[in-house]
Motif scaffolding. Structure first.
Motif, short mmCIF file in Angstrom:
data_model
loop_
_atom_site.label_atom_id
_atom_site.label_comp_id
_atom_site.label_asym_id
_atom_site.label_seq_id
_atom_site.Cartn_x
_atom_site.Cartn_y
_atom_site.Cartn_z
N GLN A 136 -66.96 -30.91 -19.62
CA GLN A 136 -66.66 -29.64 -20.27
C GLN A 136 -66.94 -29.71 -21.75
O GLN A 136 -67.33 -28.74 -22.37
CB GLN A 136 -65.20 -29.28 -20.01
CG GLN A 136 -65.00 -28.81 -18.59
CD GLN A 136 -63.73 -28.01 -18.45
OE1 GLN A 136 -62.75 -28.27 -19.14
NE2 GLN A 136 -63.75 -27.04 -17.57
N LYS A 137 -66.73 -30.88 -22.30
CA LYS A 137 -66.87 -31.02 -23.74
C LYS A 137 -67.17 -32.49 -24.01
O LYS A 137 -66.57 -33.36 -23.43
CB LYS A 137 -65.54 -30.65 -24.40
CG LYS A 137 -65.62 -30.28 -25.84
CD LYS A 137 -64.34 -29.58 -26.28
CE LYS A 137 -64.14 -29.71 -27.78
NZ LYS A 137 -63.48 -30.92 -28.18
N GLY A 138 -68.12 -32.73 -24.88
CA GLY A 138 -68.38 -34.11 -25.29
C GLY A 138 -69.26 -34.87 -24.32
O GLY A 138 -69.45 -34.49 -23.17
N PHE A 139 -69.76 -35.98 -24.81
CA PHE A 139 -70.71 -36.82 -24.10
C PHE A 139 -69.94 -38.06 -23.64
O PHE A 139 -69.21 -38.68 -24.43
CB PHE A 139 -71.84 -37.19 -25.07
CG PHE A 139 -73.01 -37.92 -24.48
CD1 PHE A 139 -73.35 -37.80 -23.14
CD2 PHE A 139 -73.81 -38.73 -25.30
CE1 PHE A 139 -74.46 -38.47 -22.62
CE2 PHE A 139 -74.91 -39.39 -24.80
CZ PHE A 139 -75.23 -39.27 -23.46
N ILE A 140 -70.07 -38.41 -22.37
CA ILE A 140 -69.37 -39.56 -21.81
C ILE A 140 -70.41 -40.52 -21.23
O ILE A 140 -71.33 -40.09 -20.53
CB ILE A 140 -68.37 -39.11 -20.72
CG1 ILE A 140 -67.31 -38.19 -21.34
CG2 ILE A 140 -67.70 -40.32 -20.05
CD1 ILE A 140 -66.49 -37.44 -20.33
N ILE A 141 -70.26 -41.79 -21.56
CA ILE A 141 -71.24 -42.79 -21.12
C ILE A 141 -70.48 -43.95 -20.47
O ILE A 141 -69.57 -44.52 -21.07
CB ILE A 141 -72.01 -43.37 -22.33
CG1 ILE A 141 -72.64 -42.27 -23.17
CG2 ILE A 141 -73.05 -44.39 -21.88
CD1 ILE A 141 -72.98 -42.72 -24.59
#
Ligand code: ADP
Ligand code: MG
Length: 343
Positions: A136-141
């Protein structure tokens, strides 16, 4: 950035995965089956398998205001490989999972993957899988690194011996000072967006933060020199914290010498601009991705061939605690938060 923007939604999930992974050429014999099935298949041919995983969240672990996506891709891979090297193992595969919001274009994701593939190529690892999801929000790695090691040749944190020498690779504390510069310029920019960042002359420390390398060369040197460390770990949280881990897990104490702790001249100059002590940066600053390891004293002469390795102290009985001897000859206990006596 260029003007074109391709919405990720225009490709669909499978189109996106295909786009991101279409040019993979597997480099390792151990990578039996890569991207495209329900799971990858790896055969380490009698060696032991080493696995490490990391989760990186935008705003917590990285700031896209000053982190180029290509560097972020590179660093995300490198920090995972560093954990594999810290076990005295060789990384062979990674899986990479991402969570992306519609804020990201295909072009932005391509930049990130450019960095990922550059690191894979440099360190000889194969990208063999992953997962792609929306956030929904932000980049996750999330990256999982897999490596191999000859049976029982992996090196733990808990097996240092009393009297062993404590060694560290490279220079410490630079990434932390690089972070201070970038945070300072970000703050100035937030207050007055017209002002150009002033990072002149600080490329060394900023480079150490944004584009770290894993010490593959050190692990190779140790193998060639027939040195098996008794304990080893990578320096991700700061030297104090890592040395305390080795002490605690090995049931020992230690003595470090401030004058032996390797700091780069560029870092020393940069630290003075912030009126902070370079030794404090080396002890408490994180993200150096150097290796700290212990070796028996009789292995000492094998080290002289490598200028990248510094002997900074030795292991003692646990009763003596973990201490540092300053340049002035005073003795202080080492604390995980850092060592504030000189500030
Ligand atoms: P599943 O539905 O079984 O999770 P996916 O459609 O998510 O399968 O993935 C298909 C293939 O693509 C698998 O081999 C998976 O490992 C790979 N894959 C998915 N996302 C990525 C990614 N971001 N990077 C690399 N490989 C990926
Ligand atoms: Mg999936």
């Amino acid at each position: 950035m260029s003007g074109s923007r391709t919405e990720i939604s225009s490709l669909g999930e499978f189109g996106l995965i295909d786009h991101l992974t279409q040019n993979i050429e597997l480099q390792n014999a151990s990578s039996v089956l890569g991207v495209g099935d329900d799971a990858a298949v790896i055969d380490h041919f009698g060696k032991q398998t080493v696995i490490s995983t990391d989760l990186l969240i935008e705003g917590v672990h990285f700031d896209l205001m000053y982190t180029p996506l290509k560097h972020l891709g590179y660093k995300s891979v490198v920090v995972n490989l560093s954990d594999i090297y810290a076990m005295n193992a060789t990384p062979t595969q990674i899986t990479l999972s991402i969570g992306i919001s519609n804020r990201f274009s295909l072009e932005a994701l391509d930049e990130f993957y450019e960095g990922v593939y550059a690191a894979c190529e440099k360190y000889g690892v194969d990208l063999v899988g992953g997962d792609t999801t929306s956030s929904q929000k932000g980049f996750i790695i999330s990256i999982t690194a897999i490596g191999e090691v000859a049976p029982d040749k992996f090196v733990k944190r808990s097996t240092a011996q009393k009297g062993d020498l404590i060694c560290v690779s490279g220079y410490l504390g630079s990434a932390y000072v690089g972070l201070l510069f970038l945070e300072r310029e970000k703050k100035i920019f937030m207050e007055s967006p017209g002002v150009q960042p002033d990072l002149e002359g600080e490329s060394y420390v900023i480079g150490r933060l944004l584009k770290p390398e894993a010490r593959k060369d050190i692990v190779e040197f140790l193998a060639q020199s027939e040195i098996t460390p008794t304990a080893m770990m990578d320096v991700s949280d700061g030297l104090s914290s890592e040395v305390l881990h080795i002490c605690k897990q090995s049931g020992l104490g230690c003595v470090l010498y401030e004058e032996k702790i390797p700091v780069a001249e560029q870092m020393r100059q940069a630290a003075y601009k912030f009126e902070i002590d370079p030794t404090a940066c080396a002890l408490s600053g994180g993200e150096d991705y150097e290796l700290v390891f212990t070796i028996p004293q009789d292995q000492h002469e094998k080290l002289v061939l490598n200028e990248e390795i510094s002997v900074i102290g030795y292991m003692t009985e646990s009763e003596q605690g973990a201490n540092i001897i300053t340049k002035g000859g005073s003795k202080y206990p080492i604390t995980a938060q850092g060592w504030n006596h000189l500030k």
